[in-house]
Every structure is written in structure tokens, then in C-alpha cells.
Design a protein around this motif. Structure first.
Motif, PDB file in Angstrom:
ATOM      1  N   GLU A  74       0.831  -1.217   0.000  1.00  0.00           N
ATOM      2  CA  GLU A  74       0.000   0.000   0.000  1.00  0.00           C
ATOM      3  C   GLU A  74       0.857   1.255   0.000  1.00  0.00           C
ATOM      4  O   GLU A  74       0.574   2.208  -0.715  1.00  0.00           O
ATOM      5  N   LYS A  75       1.923   1.245   0.810  1.00  0.00           N
ATOM      6  CA  LYS A  75       2.814   2.404   0.883  1.00  0.00           C
ATOM      7  C   LYS A  75       3.512   2.632  -0.452  1.00  0.00           C
ATOM      8  O   LYS A  75       3.600   3.768  -0.935  1.00  0.00           O
ATOM      9  N   ALA A  76       3.993   1.562  -1.085  1.00  0.00           N
ATOM     10  CA  ALA A  76       4.672   1.696  -2.380  1.00  0.00           C
ATOM     11  C   ALA A  76       3.714   2.244  -3.432  1.00  0.00           C
ATOM     12  O   ALA A  76       4.088   3.118  -4.228  1.00  0.00           O
ATOM     13  N   ILE A  77       2.483   1.755  -3.431  1.00  0.00           N
ATOM     14  CA  ILE A  77       1.488   2.236  -4.399  1.00  0.00           C
ATOM     15  C   ILE A  77       1.221   3.718  -4.183  1.00  0.00           C
ATOM     16  O   ILE A  77       1.194   4.503  -5.138  1.00  0.00           O
ATOM     17  N   SER A  78       1.060   4.132  -2.928  1.00  0.00           N
ATOM     18  CA  SER A  78       0.774   5.547  -2.674  1.00  0.00           C
ATOM     19  C   SER A  78       2.004   6.424  -2.927  1.00  0.00           C
ATOM     20  O   SER A  78       1.883   7.524  -3.458  1.00  0.00           O
ATOM     21  N   ASP A  79       3.205   5.945  -2.571  1.00  0.00           N
ATOM     22  CA  ASP A  79       4.431   6.722  -2.800  1.00  0.00           C
ATOM     23  C   ASP A  79       4.630   7.013  -4.281  1.00  0.00           C
ATOM     24  O   ASP A  79       5.033   8.111  -4.658  1.00  0.00           O
ATOM     25  N   ILE A  80       4.369   6.012  -5.095  1.00  0.00           N
ATOM     26  CA  ILE A  80       4.572   6.157  -6.538  1.00  0.00           C
ATOM     27  C   ILE A  80       3.396   6.867  -7.188  1.00  0.00           C
ATOM     28  O   ILE A  80       3.529   7.474  -8.240  1.00  0.00           O
ATOM     29  N   GLY A  81       2.247   6.793  -6.540  1.00  0.00           N
ATOM     30  CA  GLY A  81       1.036   7.356  -7.134  1.00  0.00           C
ATOM     31  C   GLY A  81       0.520   6.447  -8.222  1.00  0.00           C
ATOM     32  O   GLY A  81      -0.047   6.893  -9.219  1.00  0.00           O
ATOM     33  N   ALA A  82       0.731   5.140  -8.032  1.00  0.00           N
ATOM     34  CA  ALA A  82       0.313   4.152  -9.027  1.00  0.00           C
ATOM     35  C   ALA A  82      -1.200   4.191  -9.188  1.00  0.00           C
ATOM     36  O   ALA A  82      -1.943   4.225  -8.204  1.00  0.00           O
ATOM     37  N   SER A  83      -1.633   4.189 -10.446  1.00  0.00           N
ATOM     38  CA  SER A  83      -3.067   4.281 -10.702  1.00  0.00           C
ATOM     39  C   SER A  83      -3.570   3.205 -11.657  1.00  0.00           C
ATOM     40  O   SER A  83      -4.767   3.092 -11.863  1.00  0.00           O
ATOM     41  N   SER A  84      -2.650   2.439 -12.227  1.00  0.00           N
ATOM     42  CA  SER A  84      -3.091   1.390 -13.147  1.00  0.00           C
ATOM     43  C   SER A  84      -2.062   0.265 -13.177  1.00  0.00           C
ATOM     44  O   SER A  84      -0.972   0.379 -12.612  1.00  0.00           O
ATOM     45  N   ARG A 118      -0.207  -0.495 -15.409  1.00  0.00           N
ATOM     46  CA  ARG A 118       1.029  -0.046 -16.074  1.00  0.00           C
ATOM     47  C   ARG A 118       2.111   0.349 -15.075  1.00  0.00           C
ATOM     48  O   ARG A 118       3.288   0.384 -15.413  1.00  0.00           O
ATOM     49  N   ASP A 119       1.694   0.659 -13.846  1.00  0.00           N
ATOM     50  CA  ASP A 119       2.639   1.075 -12.808  1.00  0.00           C
ATOM     51  C   ASP A 119       3.176  -0.104 -11.997  1.00  0.00           C
ATOM     52  O   ASP A 119       3.950   0.095 -11.058  1.00  0.00           O
ATOM     53  N   MET A 120       2.778  -1.311 -12.351  1.00  0.00           N
ATOM     54  CA  MET A 120       3.166  -2.489 -11.574  1.00  0.00           C
ATOM     55  C   MET A 120       4.685  -2.633 -11.468  1.00  0.00           C
ATOM     56  O   MET A 120       5.210  -2.915 -10.396  1.00  0.00           O
ATOM     57  N   GLY A 121       5.402  -2.429 -12.558  1.00  0.00           N
ATOM     58  CA  GLY A 121       6.857  -2.550 -12.561  1.00  0.00           C
ATOM     59  C   GLY A 121       7.511  -1.571 -11.599  1.00  0.00           C
ATOM     60  O   GLY A 121       8.463  -1.910 -10.892  1.00  0.00           O
ATOM     61  N   LYS A 122       6.994  -0.344 -11.550  1.00  0.00           N
ATOM     62  CA  LYS A 122       7.539   0.669 -10.637  1.00  0.00           C
ATOM     63  C   LYS A 122       7.307   0.257  -9.181  1.00  0.00           C
ATOM     64  O   LYS A 122       8.191   0.417  -8.336  1.00  0.00           O
ATOM     65  N   VAL A 123       6.109  -0.258  -8.895  1.00  0.00           N
ATOM     66  CA  VAL A 123       5.772  -0.664  -7.528  1.00  0.00           C
ATOM     67  C   VAL A 123       6.661  -1.828  -7.091  1.00  0.00           C
ATOM     68  O   VAL A 123       7.268  -1.797  -6.015  1.00  0.00           O
ATOM     69  N   ILE A 124       6.763  -2.842  -7.942  1.00  0.00           N
ATOM     70  CA  ILE A 124       7.601  -4.002  -7.621  1.00  0.00           C
ATOM     71  C   ILE A 124       9.055  -3.561  -7.478  1.00  0.00           C
ATOM     72  O   ILE A 124       9.771  -4.019  -6.579  1.00  0.00           O
ATOM     73  N   GLY A 125       9.514  -2.669  -8.340  1.00  0.00           N
ATOM     74  CA  GLY A 125      10.887  -2.163  -8.267  1.00  0.00           C
ATOM     75  C   GLY A 125      11.171  -1.494  -6.934  1.00  0.00           C
ATOM     76  O   GLY A 125      12.221  -1.720  -6.325  1.00  0.00           O
ATOM     77  N   GLN A 126      10.229  -0.672  -6.469  1.00  0.00           N
ATOM     78  CA  GLN A 126      10.418  -0.002  -5.180  1.00  0.00           C
ATOM     79  C   GLN A 126      10.420  -1.024  -4.045  1.00  0.00           C
ATOM     80  O   GLN A 126      11.216  -0.924  -3.113  1.00  0.00           O
ATOM     81  N   LEU A 127       9.530  -2.015  -4.111  1.00  0.00           N
ATOM     82  CA  LEU A 127       9.491  -3.048  -3.069  1.00  0.00           C
ATOM     83  C   LEU A 127      10.794  -3.838  -3.042  1.00  0.00           C
ATOM     84  O   LEU A 127      11.328  -4.124  -1.964  1.00  0.00           O
ATOM     85  N   LYS A 128      11.329  -4.167  -4.210  1.00  0.00           N
ATOM     86  CA  LYS A 128      12.587  -4.918  -4.266  1.00  0.00           C
ATOM     87  C   LYS A 128      13.731  -4.089  -3.706  1.00  0.00           C
ATOM     88  O   LYS A 128      14.637  -4.609  -3.056  1.00  0.00           O
ATOM     89  N   GLU A 129      13.701  -2.792  -3.972  1.00  0.00           N
ATOM     90  CA  GLU A 129      14.752  -1.905  -3.476  1.00  0.00           C
ATOM     91  C   GLU A 129      14.759  -1.856  -1.947  1.00  0.00           C
ATOM     92  O   GLU A 129      15.814  -1.881  -1.322  1.00  0.00           O
ATOM     93  N   LYS A 130      13.579  -1.836  -1.350  1.00  0.00           N
ATOM     94  CA  LYS A 130      13.472  -1.687   0.102  1.00  0.00           C
ATOM     95  C   LYS A 130      13.412  -3.011   0.863  1.00  0.00           C
ATOM     96  O   LYS A 130      13.810  -3.070   2.023  1.00  0.00           O
TER      97      LYS A 130
END
Length: 155
Positions: free
Chosen positions: A109-119, A121-133
Motif C-alpha cells: 500500500e505504501k509503495a502504491i501511494s508513494d509512486i502514485g500508481a493508478s493502473s 502499467r505502474d506495476m513494474g515501478k511498484v515491484i521495483g520499489q518493493l525490491k529496493e526496500k
């Protein structure tokens, strides 16, 4: 002390203790790390895997052994399954604490809100942030479908 040093220290201690089962598993970990060092070099003799890459290697080793445990149990080979479980325990000594289900949900939830993911298409960004942290702290094979489900239901 980095993960590589921790593994080497544990390896030396297992030799002193004459703990052959532990020694075998630690040598497997060392071999996997050295294989990745060699693969990463590609001409650069000083290239070595970092702690995040070692965590990924250890996570992969744990996942492989969990799959083996399942296969052995289905095949009625409980003795072999126990051997794999003991290797998993040794490997997990070098992994950070695994997040529980509630912590994984909160991290997603935090990764989705931090990135502002809305679809989706943002899945890669969310997973990338989770992998980083959270490398080594969650099973990304299980996290992917959860993230996908959340992003399909956003909006």
C-alpha cells in the motif's frame, strides 16, 4: 560485516566444529556467490556481487529447497525433505527477517501511494520499489499477484 564475510566466518566455524551438514550447506552458498561473481565479471576481474545480490541468491536457494521439500513429500521421501529443511534453516540465518502478511500488505500500500500508481502499467515501478526496500524480506513471486490485484482495483 557484509554477508560474504558472515558466510565465510560461519564456514570457518563449521570447520572448527566439524559440523559436516552445516559445512556442506555453507560451501553451497559460497559456490553460488562465486558463480555469480564470475558471471558478473565479464572482463572486469574486480567485479563482485554486493549484499543485495547475495540476498537474491540466498532467496533463490531457499525457494529451490522449498520446492524440493514439496516434491519429496509428495513422493513419500520424508528423509530427503528433512535434509532440505535443515539446509533452508542454515540459509535463512543470513536472510533478514521475513515480513508477515500484514507487513507485506502495508508495504504494498505504501509503495502504491508513494509512486502514485493508478493502473496496472505502474506495476513494474511498484515491484521495483518493493525490491529496493525489501529484498530478502518478502517472496516477490507471491507479492506480484497481490500488487496486480490492487492496481486492477485502483480508481
Amino acid at each position: 560485516m557484509g554477508l560474504r564475510e558472515q558466510v565465510n566466518t560461519a564456514l570457518k566455524q563449521a570447520m572448527k566444529d566439524k559440523d559436516s551438514a552445516r559445512l556442506t550447506t555453507l560451501r553451497l552458498i559460497n559456490a553460488a556467490i562465486k558463480d555469480q561473481d564470475i558471471a558478473k565479471r565479464g572482463g572486469d576481474d574486480d567485479a563482485c556481487v554486493n549484499d543485495d545480490e547475495i540476498l537474491a541468491i540466498l532467496g533463490k536457494m531457499t525457494k529451490q529447497r522449498n520446492e524440493s521439500v514439496r516434491a519429496y513429500e509428495e513422493g513419500g521421501r520424508i528423509d530427503l525433505a528433512e535434509g532440505e529443511r535443515s539446509e533452508i534453516k542454515i540459509i535463512e540465518e543470513f536472510l533478514p527477517r521475513q515480513l508477515d502478511e500484514a507487513e507485506v500488505e502495508a508495504a504494498i500500500e505504501k509503495a502504491i501511494s508513494d509512486i502514485g500508481a493508478s493502473s496496472i502499467r505502474d506495476m513494474g515501478k511498484v515491484i521495483g520499489q518493493l525490491k529496493e526496500k525489501y529484498t530478502g524480506q518478502m517472496d516477490f513471486g507471491a507479492v506480484g499477484p497481490i500488487v496486480k490485484n490492487r492496481l486492477c482495483n485502483v480508481g
